[in-house]
Design an enzyme around this catalytic site. Structure first.
Site, PDB file in Angstrom:
ATOM      1  N   SER A 194      14.803   9.834 -12.364  1.00 32.38           N
ATOM      2  CA  SER A 194      14.328  10.480 -13.592  1.00 32.38           C
ATOM      3  C   SER A 194      14.662   9.698 -14.853  1.00 32.38           C
ATOM      4  O   SER A 194      14.251  10.088 -15.949  1.00 32.38           O
ATOM      5  CB  SER A 194      14.921  11.890 -13.703  1.00 32.38           C
ATOM      6  OG  SER A 194      16.335  11.840 -13.799  1.00 32.38           O
ATOM      7  N   LYS A 253      19.223  20.134 -17.491  1.00 31.92           N
ATOM      8  CA  LYS A 253      19.085  19.047 -18.457  1.00 31.92           C
ATOM      9  C   LYS A 253      18.870  19.589 -19.864  1.00 31.92           C
ATOM     10  O   LYS A 253      19.395  19.027 -20.848  1.00 31.92           O
ATOM     11  CB  LYS A 253      17.925  18.147 -18.050  1.00 31.92           C
ATOM     12  CG  LYS A 253      18.194  17.372 -16.765  1.00 31.92           C
ATOM     13  CD  LYS A 253      16.998  16.529 -16.352  1.00 31.92           C
ATOM     14  CE  LYS A 253      17.319  15.750 -15.067  1.00 31.92           C
ATOM     15  NZ  LYS A 253      16.183  14.947 -14.602  1.00 31.92           N
TER      16      LYS A 253
END
Length: 803
Positions: free
Chosen positions: A697, A740
């Site tokens: 990511s 996140k």
């Protein structure tokens, strides 16, 4: 075998031999199970019609009859001539007695041996032509013959003594016989030999040879008789010992009864019977318990095996085979209990309420297998306790972290010393109910080695289709686990074996926002620490500003453990002051917080002083929640090599190479010269180099950092990015968006660039997170660069000077 009466036998032996005129034609009587010798006196029971007619014929004439033994003893009526031996004994019928049932009892005396020459008559009864067999008398008794006769007499006396079958003066009878042949016939007629052996003696004409052969038989019989006597003696000794022990125990029991003392063993057996009945076991377990109890009753109370059986019976009677707690099926009350115990966690609470609703509509529904996955400190374990309280069930917890022995789950075989059932049955015995909320903590940290794989042993227990017949090695009988509600906890699910993971319903617990932490601290953490440290609400007050400062500057976590630790630290310091004599209300504010906790540990915006070239802000998911990840890139003179540092995993290094390839493939669209990278080395670094990092990511962050360094354009410090990049610049979706996003909030970032396909995950985020963070979705790298790249520094300076 028929045996001669002693008085008749003595008179027979003392009688002088007389010449008897024996006829040649004689009726034949077939006898079974006996061989008749000369001079032998015995009674015969005659029952077959052919035999009765033969006896009548002999009595009607001179009383002589030929006795011949048949070869096959199982023959019924009418044996054929081939079924009879050819040599027999001529006998005289001394007396007959007709019995009421038609049979005849005849007393006969053997006269001489005879051989069948011819069958004269075969109808109704047998009449045969016979020839008398004469044996030569032994006139000279030599020393060897005398020694042989003494040996026969001695052996005969020993056998009689061992068997204790005769009474009277046996020695005098044997000593009175001086003929070797008659001695052999007398011993043979009273010795229990097989029919074939007796017939062989009868057919042996030489008296000395016959005596030698009978001596061999006597030696064998003496050995057998000695062994039989020894066996009987041993049996009598054992029986005597057992009888003695029995009588002693009965006397002790009687004495204890008179003294008022109870018999411990019988009392123990009675107690076990009562416990087995009360346990209400299934039929299989009941049979096993009764079988073991019967074994225990036959054993000595102090034997080693009896203690093993007692332990096994104790486990059988103490397991909750049929003990269940009544479920709380009041949905509203259960909801109130869950809300009172935990703040937020709406999705999990709804799942528990759904389970209670199903149980209310279908009481026979099977137990559930839930797995709470999330970072440490978010309340996974305490949530299990809240569920048990809401459902009205008992709660039991075992930790699986570090377990490597399969026997911890399934137990040990009873053959091992100190064997016990596995942790699951131990837990059920501890809570004494078969439908508790059973928490298996740290399922992701279970191990495996040469002692087996505990996770494989859990497959049966954690499968609703199989655990109704869970088998434990110690019990060796099945136990029903279908009513148990299993709850597992894990920080990460990657290490859980796929077969075990497939049996669970995974519910992810993400971290808390600052607002949620503040509410939880006010409702739960502060009151708990005030009580645990001996304080009262009137002695301590923590302002909202101080609490928020603790959350922002003294902790950086997804969970609540460190927050509670800092609150506990404040309470301890105040407890000391009160113990030293200070009595007042201690108010904790932002201004005096450092007096209790020292200088702040974290400064979320310390890396956000200004936007910089080559410094990109990314987001990472870790076991302890989401965090901000910074990526730096630098171009230095070299030969076009790629340097990657920061202890990156294989996947992350591949993302860096993909970012470099994308940049080099799109030089023209990025306004970068064609040969720009030929004499430059690219160095990509991720700070916090001591911490391993991996995952795809960060691809978009690395590409943005590299392009920023190549173009000289700085990256916006207030924008964080996450997404996987392809060689053609597409931005692919990622996982852990909520974690996140919370990590970005903790770092003071309010704008996040996410992949287009992650827009659907925004709906599951808390409302306050969506309100504070602006999510920008992009499909490719061009869209992301247009958002995150600022103007060049020179252009920025010129613009400011013109102003």
């Amino acid at each position: 075998m028929a045996e001669a009466d002693n008085d008749d036998l003595i008179s027979l032996l003392e009688e002088e031999e007389k010449d008897i005129d024996l006829p040649n034609l004689l009726p034949l009587l077939a006898v079974r199970d006996v061989v008749v010798f000369p001079d032998m006196l015995l009674p015969l029971f005659v029952g077959r019609s052919i035999s009765i007619r033969a006896v009548d014929e002999a009595v009607a004439k001179d009383g002589f009859i030929l006795l011949v033994t048949q070869k096959k003893q199982h023959l019924k009526e009418g044996p054929q001539p081939d079924d009879l031996y050819t040599i027999g004994t001529i006998a005289r019928i001394l007396r007959i007695l007709k019995l009421p049932d038609g049979r005849i009892k005849a007393l006969i005396q053997g006269i001489a041996k005879a051989k069948i020459i011819k069958y004269v008559r075969k109808r109704s009864f047998y009449r045969v032509k016979s020839e008398v067999i004469f044996e030569k008398p032994v006139k000279n008794i030599t020393i060897p013959i005398e020694a042989l006769m003494r040996s026969v007499r001695k052996h005969s006396e020993k056998i009689i003594e061992l068997k204790d079958e005769f009474s009277g003066d046996i020695s005098s009878i044997l000593e009175s016989i001086e003929s070797p042949g008659k001695l052999a016939d007398l011993v043979a007629s009273n010795l229990k030999l097989k029919i074939e052996e007796s017939q062989s003696l009868l057919e042996l004409v030489d008296p000395v040879k016959r005596l030698k052969k009978i001596n061999k038989f006597l030696s064998r019989e003496l050995e057998l008789s000695s062994m039989q006597a020894k066996i009987q003696s041993d049996v009598r000794v054992e029986i005597s010992k057992n009888q003695r022990d029995y009588f002693l125990r009965e006397q002790v029991r009687a004495i204890n009864k008179e003294l008022g003392d109870s018999d411990d063993k019988s009392k123990e057996i009675t107690e076990y019977k009562t416990k087995i009945k009360k346990a209400k076991m299934p039929s299989e377990a009941g049979k096993a318990a009764k079988k073991e109890l019967k074994r225990l009753s036959l054993m000595h109370p102090d034997s080693a095996e009896s203690s093993v059986i007692r332990t096994y019976l104790d486990w059988l009677v103490e397991l909750p085979w049929s003990k269940s707690t009544k479920d709380n099926l009041d949905i509203k009350k259960a909801k109130e209990e869950l809300n009172a115990a935990h703040h937020g966690l709406k999705k999990i609470k709804n799942r528990i309420l759904e389970n209670i609703s199903v149980k209310k509509l279908n009481p026979q529904s099977k137990g559930q297998i839930l797995c709470f996955a999330g970072p440490p400190g978010v309340g996974k374990t305490s949530l299990g306790q809240a569920i048990s309280k809401a459902m009205g069930r008992k709660f039991i917890r075992i930790s699986l972290g570090g377990i490597r022995d399969e026997a911890e789950i399934r137990g040990h075989r009873r053959t091992y010393i100190g064997a016990l059932p596995g942790r699951i049955l131990q837990g059920l015995k501890q809570c004494n109910t078969n439908n508790p909320v059973f928490m298996l903590d740290e399922i992701d940290k279970i191990g495996a080695d040469f002692r087996g794989d505990p996770s494989s042993a859990l497959l049966e227990a954690l499968d609703p289709e199989q655990n109704s017949e869970f088998s434990d090695h110690y019990l060796n009988i099945t136990f029903d686990l279908s009513k148990v509600m299993f709850i597992l906890t894990a920080n990460i699910t990657d290490t859980i074996p796929s077969a075990l993971f497939d049996r669970m319903e995974v519910i992810n617990l993400t971290g808390y926002t600052e607002e949620e932490k503040q509410i939880i601290a006010e409702k739960f953490l502060i009151p708990r620490q005030i009580t645990e440290n001996g304080l009262t609400p009137k002695t301590l007050s923590i302002s909202n500003g101080a609490l928020l400062k603790i959350i922002q500057e003294y902790t950086m976590e997804a969970g609540l453990r460190n927050l509670e630790r800092e609150i506990k630290k404040i309470c301890r310091k105040i407890a000391r002051k009160i113990a030293e004599g200070e009595k007042k209300l201690f108010q904790i504010t932002q201004n005096n917080l450092h007096q209790y906790l020292g200088l702040h540990k974290y400064y979320p915006e310390m890396d956000k002083e200004e936007s910089q070239v080559g410094l990109a802000t990314g987001l990472a998911w870790t076991q302890v929640g989401g965090e901000v990840l910074y990526v730096e890139s630098s171009l230095i003179s070299g030969k076009g090599d790629l340097i990657i540092t920061g202890q990156l995993g294989d996947v992350m290094q591949e993302s860096a190479r993909a970012a470099v390839s994308y940049t080099k493939a799109n030089l023209q669209s990025l306004d970068i010269e064609k040969d720009f990278f030929e004499n430059l080395d690219i160095h990509i670094h991720v700070p916090a180099g001591a911490i391993p990092k991996d995952g795809p990511s960060a691809g978009i962050v690395m590409a943005a950092s590299l392009i920023s360094s190549a173009t000289g354009k700085p990256l916006n410090k207030d924008i964080a990015m996450t997404g996987e990049i392809t060689l053609r610049g597409r931005v692919l979706p990622i996982g852990g968006l909520k974690e996140k996003a919370l990590g970005a909030l903790r770092a003071g970032i309010n704008t996040i660039i996410i992949p287009e396909k992650n827009k659907k995950d925004i709906a599951e985020l808390p409302a306050n997170v969506k309100r504070k963070i602006k999510f920008i979705s992009v499909k490719n790298m061009d869209e992301a660069l247009s958002i995150v790249l600022e103007k060049e520094k020179n252009e920025t300076k010129k613009t400011s000077n013109n102003k």
